[in-house]
Scaffold this motif. Structure first.
Motif, PDB file in Angstrom:
ATOM      1  N   SER A  18      26.259 -63.787  45.363  1.00 32.78           N
ATOM      2  CA  SER A  18      26.959 -62.667  45.575  1.00 32.78           C
ATOM      3  C   SER A  18      27.688 -62.073  46.819  1.00 32.78           C
ATOM      4  N   GLU A  59      33.556 -67.376  39.382  1.00 31.64           N
ATOM      5  CA  GLU A  59      33.466 -66.211  38.629  1.00 31.64           C
ATOM      6  C   GLU A  59      33.484 -64.935  39.197  1.00 31.64           C
ATOM      7  N   PHE A  60      33.370 -64.825  40.664  1.00 33.64           N
ATOM      8  CA  PHE A  60      33.330 -63.680  41.406  1.00 33.64           C
ATOM      9  C   PHE A  60      34.863 -63.324  41.866  1.00 33.64           C
ATOM     10  N   HIS A 109      36.436 -60.580  40.403  1.00 37.98           N
ATOM     11  CA  HIS A 109      35.991 -59.249  40.849  1.00 37.98           C
ATOM     12  C   HIS A 109      36.653 -58.698  42.097  1.00 37.98           C
ATOM     13  N   HIS A 116      28.452 -57.724  45.167  1.00 43.37           N
ATOM     14  CA  HIS A 116      29.826 -57.858  45.333  1.00 43.37           C
ATOM     15  C   HIS A 116      30.325 -56.676  44.388  1.00 43.37           C
ATOM     16  N   ASP A 130      29.572 -56.580  34.314  1.00 41.17           N
ATOM     17  CA  ASP A 130      30.360 -56.551  35.439  1.00 41.17           C
ATOM     18  C   ASP A 130      31.983 -56.008  35.054  1.00 41.17           C
TER      19      ASP A 130
END
Ligand SMILES: NC(=O)c1ccc[n+]([C@@H]2O[C@H](COP(=O)([O-])OP(=O)(O)OC[C@H]3O[C@@H](n4cnc5c(N)ncnc54)[C@H](O)[C@@H]3O)[C@@H](O)[C@H]2O)c1
Length: 314
Positions: A19, A50-51, A54, A145, A296
């Motif tokens: 992260s 995935e991140f 975000h 994150h 999330d």
């Protein structure tokens, strides 16, 4: 970008390290990652996939993000020209002693050395090192994150310059650093979390609520309140126009009585097994990734709503 921090090393690429890696790269840093796990390349690639949305949702420019992340063959290669090192290895004092001895030897002399440790204060693993002035805790909440808080905890020999540099670094990353002036096991955030978890476990053990209902109580009351005002401002408002003084003088006595009656869960083996089964009954039919994705997504929605509400205040 802050001139001081251009290259970061991430040591340990598990839940927390992956992260941080995304967050550092999302802020334009070159990131070198070291972890002996055999699936490191796949884990880093999956985390970035995935991140990245975000980070974009937080307004970061994610162009070329993956190219800024490099895999290092070992710790020495990862830290060779690092301006800052974030350690996220196992929560084990002997591991951290060995690792930080390597870091002070191998990282450039100007590099700030930060540990994500949840409970081990840095004084516990810097005892024998000459160069402890640049070592301190930068403890995030999972996932770093997304969750803004970073507890900055200097050890007995950490320099004030390093404390300021850590605050600058995490501020640059859009986090909310809070400096804690005494090393206490679990620091502040996890002590608060554990005080609450202890009572939550007690209430389930006593058959007062199920785990799912306890979670419902939390997310529909204190969770919402505490995302906007902390316990002290919440109590100050709870006292009405008379504020915290009124609250303390009028219901302080009954509050203190209630403290004496707070629960001590037994959590012997049988109780622990019963609790695990109850939690699995509540949530075990969903996959980890589905539950984490929902968490999330909702946390991003809360952060975005808070950001808009803060802008309206200004
Ligand atoms: N998980 C959380 O909620 C959380 C929150 C805040 C802080 N922390 C702290 O962050 C640290 C990491 O926790 P985590 O949950 O990511 O653990 P994790 O088990 O998911 O990851 C630890 C990683 O360290 C790696 N590792 C082992 N030996 C190594 C070595 N010699 N060099 C480099 N990497 C090595 C492992 O392969 C693993 O990938 C711990 O100190 C923990 O207390 C965890």
């Amino acid at each position: 970008m802050s001139q001081r921090f251009r290259t970061a090393a991430v040591i340990g690429a598990g839940t927390i390290g992956l992260s941080w890696t995304a967050l550092f790269a999302g802020h334009g840093l070159t990131v070198r990652v070291s972890d002996p796990r055999p699936d490191l390349a796949e884990a880093v690639a999956a985390a970035l996939t995935e991140f990245t949305p975000h980070l974009a949702a937080q307004g970061l420019d994610v162009t070329g993000l993956a190219e800024r992340v490099q895999l290092a063959a070992d710790v020495t290669e990862a830290v060779r020209d690092a301006d800052v090192v974030q350690e996220n290895g196992p929560e084990n004092v002997e591991f951290k002693k060995d690792l930080f001895a390597t870091l002070v030897r191998e990282a450039p002399k100007h590099a700030l050395l930060l540990s994500s440790s949840s409970a081990i204060p840095s004084t516990a693993f810097t005892g024998d090192l000459d160069d402890a002035g640049r070592i301190l805790i930068g403890h995030p909440f999972n996932p770093p994150h997304l969750i803004p808080l970073v507890e900055v905890v200097p050890g007995e020999r950490t320099s004030e310059d390093s404390v300021r540099a850590a605050v600058d670094f995490y501020t640059f990353l859009g986090r909310t650093p809070v400096v804690e002036r005494k090393e206490i096991p679990g620091f502040v955030g996890n002590r608060l979390q554990n005080a609450l978890s202890r009572e939550a476990i007690y209430l389930v053990e006593q058959g007062v609520v199920t785990p799912a209902d306890l979670d419902k109580v939390m997310t529909n009351s204190l969770g919402i309140r505490w995302a906007t005002v902390g316990p002290f401002l919440g109590s100050h408002l709870g006292g009405g126009p008379g504020g915290y003084r009124h609250l303390a003088e009028h219901i302080g006595k009954s509050m203190k009585k209630m403290w004496a009656g707070l629960g001590q869960p037994s959590q012997n083996e049988a109780e622990q097994e019963r609790l695990i089964e109850a939690v699995e009954k509540a949530y075990g039919s969903s996959t980890y990734s589905a539950l984490a994705e929902a968490r999330d997504r909702k946390q991003l929605a809360v952060l975005s709503a808070l950001d808009s509400a803060s802008k309206e205040e200004n």
